[in-house]
Design an enzyme around this catalytic site. Structure first.
Site, PDB file in Angstrom:
ATOM      1  N   THR A  51       0.822  -1.198   0.000  1.00 57.67           N
ATOM      2  CA  THR A  51       0.000   0.000   0.000  1.00 57.67           C
ATOM      3  C   THR A  51       0.859   1.253   0.000  1.00 57.67           C
ATOM      4  O   THR A  51       0.629   2.198  -0.753  1.00 57.67           O
ATOM      5  CB  THR A  51      -0.905   0.003   1.246  1.00 57.67           C
ATOM      6  OG1 THR A  51      -1.462  -1.301   1.401  1.00 57.67           O
ATOM      7  CG2 THR A  51      -2.026   1.002   1.113  1.00 57.67           C
ATOM      8  N   TYR A 137     -33.213 -24.039   7.627  1.00 56.87           N
ATOM      9  CA  TYR A 137     -33.882 -23.239   6.591  1.00 56.87           C
ATOM     10  C   TYR A 137     -32.985 -22.922   5.397  1.00 56.87           C
ATOM     11  O   TYR A 137     -33.450 -22.384   4.407  1.00 56.87           O
ATOM     12  CB  TYR A 137     -34.466 -21.943   7.186  1.00 56.87           C
ATOM     13  CG  TYR A 137     -33.496 -21.157   8.035  1.00 56.87           C
ATOM     14  CD1 TYR A 137     -33.500 -21.296   9.412  1.00 56.87           C
ATOM     15  CD2 TYR A 137     -32.579 -20.284   7.459  1.00 56.87           C
ATOM     16  CE1 TYR A 137     -32.602 -20.585  10.193  1.00 56.87           C
ATOM     17  CE2 TYR A 137     -31.693 -19.578   8.233  1.00 56.87           C
ATOM     18  CZ  TYR A 137     -31.697 -19.726   9.606  1.00 56.87           C
ATOM     19  OH  TYR A 137     -30.810 -19.038  10.379  1.00 56.87           O
ATOM     20  N   GLY A 159     -25.506 -12.774   3.569  1.00 57.00           N
ATOM     21  CA  GLY A 159     -25.916 -12.101   2.334  1.00 57.00           C
ATOM     22  C   GLY A 159     -24.722 -11.491   1.619  1.00 57.00           C
ATOM     23  O   GLY A 159     -23.712 -11.181   2.228  1.00 57.00           O
TER      24      GLY A 159
HETATM   25  C1  LIG Z   1      -5.731  -1.043  -0.619  1.00 62.66           C
HETATM   26  C2  LIG Z   1      -5.017  -2.210  -0.090  1.00 62.66           C
HETATM   27  C3  LIG Z   1      -5.659  -3.074   0.795  1.00 62.66           C
HETATM   28  C4  LIG Z   1      -7.069  -2.824   1.291  1.00 62.66           C
HETATM   29  O1  LIG Z   1      -7.940  -3.347   0.332  1.00 62.66           O
HETATM   30  P1  LIG Z   1      -9.538  -3.365   0.501  1.00 62.66           P
HETATM   31  O2  LIG Z   1      -9.935  -4.551  -0.290  1.00 62.66           O
HETATM   32  O3  LIG Z   1     -10.029  -2.101  -0.085  1.00 62.66           O
HETATM   33  O4  LIG Z   1      -9.822  -3.493   1.958  1.00 62.66           O
HETATM   34  C5  LIG Z   1      -4.977  -4.183   1.227  1.00 62.66           C
HETATM   35  N1  LIG Z   1      -3.725  -4.443   0.804  1.00 62.66           N
HETATM   36  C6  LIG Z   1      -3.059  -3.651  -0.061  1.00 62.66           C
HETATM   37  C7  LIG Z   1      -1.684  -4.007  -0.506  1.00 62.66           C
HETATM   38  C8  LIG Z   1      -3.688  -2.493  -0.530  1.00 62.66           C
HETATM   39  O5  LIG Z   1      -3.047  -1.704  -1.409  1.00 62.66           O
END
Ligand SMILES: *Cc1c(COP(=O)(O)O)cnc(C)c1O
Length: 284
Positions: A51, A137, A159
């Site tokens: 990230t 169910y 869901g």
């Molecule tokens: C954005 C990101 C996430 C979070 O992803 P979501 O599916 O939006 O929660 C996790 N890991 C990495 C490497 C990211 O870039």
């Protein structure tokens, strides 16, 4: 770790190399030390495109370690996974076929409205054994025959929305080649931007640029970079985010929106240079 109830004290954060990628040797040493201390390593998460900086963990080396200790290997490719529709990027996740699970988010970089995450599992039995609940169910012949997949057993809620439908429309609209074209163009624009940063005397790159994210800094230091971020985002004309790499304030420019073209990235670079002239703190 928190949701599974294992507790954050059971989490091990593994050191990274100077490109912010996981050190597979350090992972092996940590897992061996944990086994020696009576713990059972159970789950390893490798990231393809972190990230913070889109660092790429060495999946093949990590897979070998995870397998040696019998741990589940998850590969998180939330953003960069989209690039894997282009064959030229796949070498960056070599070894991924050894993963137990893999995810990526079409809502990040595949033009699909929020939210849409894809999860692949090698063997769904483990997931179903852990998550399936079958009150009377919900019993039905189709499920009992084994002829259908009940995705309700793959996640926590019962869901679920039909998110696949909007992804299907995106795939139909652009086609595989159309999507590849846009992703390649985004990477090309990010690299162009990175090249400008690399040769400019007042800026420097803070991390490699394997995909569409450029991490960079003003050479004036944290105060200069932070002031620049505020000034640029306050302009309303572009939006940068930030992170810390090696403890230093780092700006992030990401090219990933459906309608972003070269002219936008060029304008962003011009705005960044102009703003820097107004905010640059003295070196050091
Ligand atoms: C954005 C990101 C996430 C979070 O992803 P979501 O599916 O939006 O929660 C996790 N890991 C990495 C490497 C990211 O870039």
């Amino acid at each position: 770790m928190k949701i599974a109830g294992l507790g954050r004290e059971q989490l091990r954060i593994i050191p990274v190399d100077d490109h912010f990628a996981m050190d597979a040797g350090a992972l092996a040493r940590q897992m061996a030390a944990d086994v020696a201390a009576g713990f059972t390593p159970a789950f390893v998460c490798a990231t393809v495109g972190t990230t913070s900086s889109t660092a790429v963990d060495p999946v093949a080396a990590i897979a070998a370690v995870a397998r040696r200790f019998g741990a589940w290997l998850h590969v998180d490719a939330a953003m960069a996974g989209s690039a894997m529709i282009c064959p030229e990027f796949r070498a960056l996740q070599a070894g991924v076929e050894q993963a137990d699970s893999y995810c990526f988010d079409p809502h990040k970089w595949l033009f699909t409205n929020f939210d849409c995450s894809c999860l692949f599992v090698r063997e769904r039995g483990a997931l179903i054994r852990a998550l399936s609940v079958l009150p009377e169910y919900l019993r039905n012949r189709a499920s009992e025959s084994g002829a259908v997949i009940d995705y309700r057993d793959w996640h926590v809620p019962l869901g679920r929305r039909f998110r696949a439908l909007k992804l299907w429309f995106v795939l139909r609209h652009y086609g595989a080649e159309g999507l590849r074209h846009h992703l390649r163009e985004h990477v090309r624009l990010a690299r162009w931007f990175a090249d400008q940063v690399a040769v400019h005397p007042d800026f420097e790159l803070a991390a490699p640029v394997p995909f569409n994210l450029v991490c960079f800094r003003h050479r004036g230091g944290d105060a200069g970079s932070e002031a620049l971020l505020e000034r640029l985002n306050g302009s309303g004309r572009l939006y940068l985010t930030h992170t810390r790499l090696d403890g230093r304030f780092t700006l992030r420019l990401c090219v990933g929106q459906t309608h972003t073209e070269a002219s936008h990235v060029e304008a962003a670079w011009a705005a960044i240079r102009a703003a820097a002239e107004g905010t640059a703190a003295p070196a050091g």
